[in-house]
Design a protein around this motif. Structure first.
Motif, mmCIF file in Angstrom:
data_model
loop_
_atom_site.group_PDB
_atom_site.id
_atom_site.type_symbol
_atom_site.label_atom_id
_atom_site.label_comp_id
_atom_site.label_asym_id
_atom_site.label_seq_id
_atom_site.Cartn_x
_atom_site.Cartn_y
_atom_site.Cartn_z
ATOM 1 N N VAL A 23 17.746 21.593 146.173
ATOM 2 C CA VAL A 23 17.050 20.326 145.739
ATOM 3 C C VAL A 23 17.775 19.253 144.856
ATOM 4 O O VAL A 23 18.453 18.831 144.414
ATOM 5 N N VAL A 24 17.154 18.192 145.620
ATOM 6 C CA VAL A 24 18.178 16.729 145.031
ATOM 7 C C VAL A 24 16.518 16.288 144.102
ATOM 8 O O VAL A 24 16.081 16.460 144.347
ATOM 9 N N TYR A 25 17.613 15.413 142.954
ATOM 10 C CA TYR A 25 16.552 14.841 141.747
ATOM 11 C C TYR A 25 17.364 14.026 141.381
ATOM 12 O O TYR A 25 18.299 13.609 141.295
ATOM 13 N N LYS A 26 16.075 13.639 140.976
ATOM 14 C CA LYS A 26 16.060 12.089 140.204
ATOM 15 C C LYS A 26 17.366 11.892 138.835
ATOM 16 O O LYS A 26 16.317 12.879 137.899
ATOM 17 N N ARG A 27 18.351 11.930 138.245
ATOM 18 C CA ARG A 27 18.471 13.036 137.446
ATOM 19 C C ARG A 27 18.604 11.203 135.855
ATOM 20 O O ARG A 27 18.494 10.221 135.928
ATOM 21 N N ASN A 28 17.876 11.847 134.826
ATOM 22 C CA ASN A 28 17.337 10.631 133.827
ATOM 23 C C ASN A 28 18.939 9.598 133.139
ATOM 24 O O ASN A 28 18.582 8.705 132.871
ATOM 25 N N ALA A 29 20.008 10.096 133.553
ATOM 26 C CA ALA A 29 21.220 9.337 133.041
ATOM 27 C C ALA A 29 21.848 8.252 134.442
ATOM 28 O O ALA A 29 22.216 7.330 134.533
ATOM 29 N N GLY A 30 20.812 8.233 134.915
ATOM 30 C CA GLY A 30 20.695 8.012 136.898
ATOM 31 C C GLY A 30 21.655 8.546 137.578
ATOM 32 O O GLY A 30 22.379 9.356 137.958
ATOM 33 N N GLY A 31 21.164 7.626 138.904
ATOM 34 C CA GLY A 31 21.914 8.825 140.060
ATOM 35 C C GLY A 31 21.229 10.692 140.405
ATOM 36 O O GLY A 31 19.840 10.123 139.914
ATOM 37 N N VAL A 32 21.409 9.970 141.037
ATOM 38 C CA VAL A 32 20.428 11.511 142.003
ATOM 39 C C VAL A 32 21.712 13.437 141.841
ATOM 40 O O VAL A 32 22.958 13.430 141.719
ATOM 41 N N GLY A 33 20.706 13.939 141.650
ATOM 42 C CA GLY A 33 21.830 15.171 141.632
ATOM 43 C C GLY A 33 20.899 16.670 142.762
ATOM 44 O O GLY A 33 19.843 15.708 143.218
ATOM 45 N N LEU A 34 22.111 17.247 142.758
ATOM 46 C CA LEU A 34 22.334 18.357 144.231
ATOM 47 C C LEU A 34 21.632 19.873 143.724
ATOM 48 O O LEU A 34 22.922 19.855 142.594
ATOM 49 N N ILE A 35 20.708 20.432 144.070
ATOM 50 C CA ILE A 35 20.875 22.058 143.060
ATOM 51 C C ILE A 35 20.906 23.060 144.186
ATOM 52 O O ILE A 35 19.809 22.597 145.597
ATOM 53 N N ASP A 36 21.851 23.306 144.490
ATOM 54 C CA ASP A 36 22.099 24.715 145.554
ATOM 55 C C ASP A 36 21.951 25.996 145.905
ATOM 56 O O ASP A 36 22.254 26.590 144.133
ATOM 57 N N PHE A 37 21.162 26.927 145.967
ATOM 58 C CA PHE A 37 20.755 28.751 146.722
ATOM 59 C C PHE A 37 21.411 28.150 146.639
ATOM 60 O O PHE A 37 22.146 28.658 148.019
#
Length: 76
Positions: free
Chosen positions: A62-76
């Motif tokens: 999952v890639v997601y927009k972070r509230n603090a700016g930028g993008v996060g990545l979640i790997d399973f």
């Protein structure tokens, strides 16, 4: 004392403040996608995340927009 106490079934409690599922999405995880393409897709979906099959790992991510700016990545 009630002899038939085992026959009494209480009503199931329904929490009036419990969240309800308003929409269900399905994701095609058959085709692997590069992370850069998944990040690019964030601009074209109607939510702040994108679920995809990671081309590097072959697993869901999952890639997601972070509230603090930028993008996060979640790997399973």
């Amino acid at each position: 004392v009630l002899d038939d106490a085992e026959d009494i079934v209480p009503d199931e409690f329904v929490d009036p403040e419990a969240p309800n599922v308003m929409k269900v999405n399905s994701y095609d995880l058959d085709t692997a996608v590069p992370i850069k393409e998944a990040i690019f897709a964030l601009d074209y979906v109607d939510h702040d995340f994108f679920v995809f099959k990671n081309e590097e790992t072959g697993k869901p991510s999952v890639v997601y927009k972070r509230n603090a700016g930028g993008v996060g990545l979640i790997d399973f």
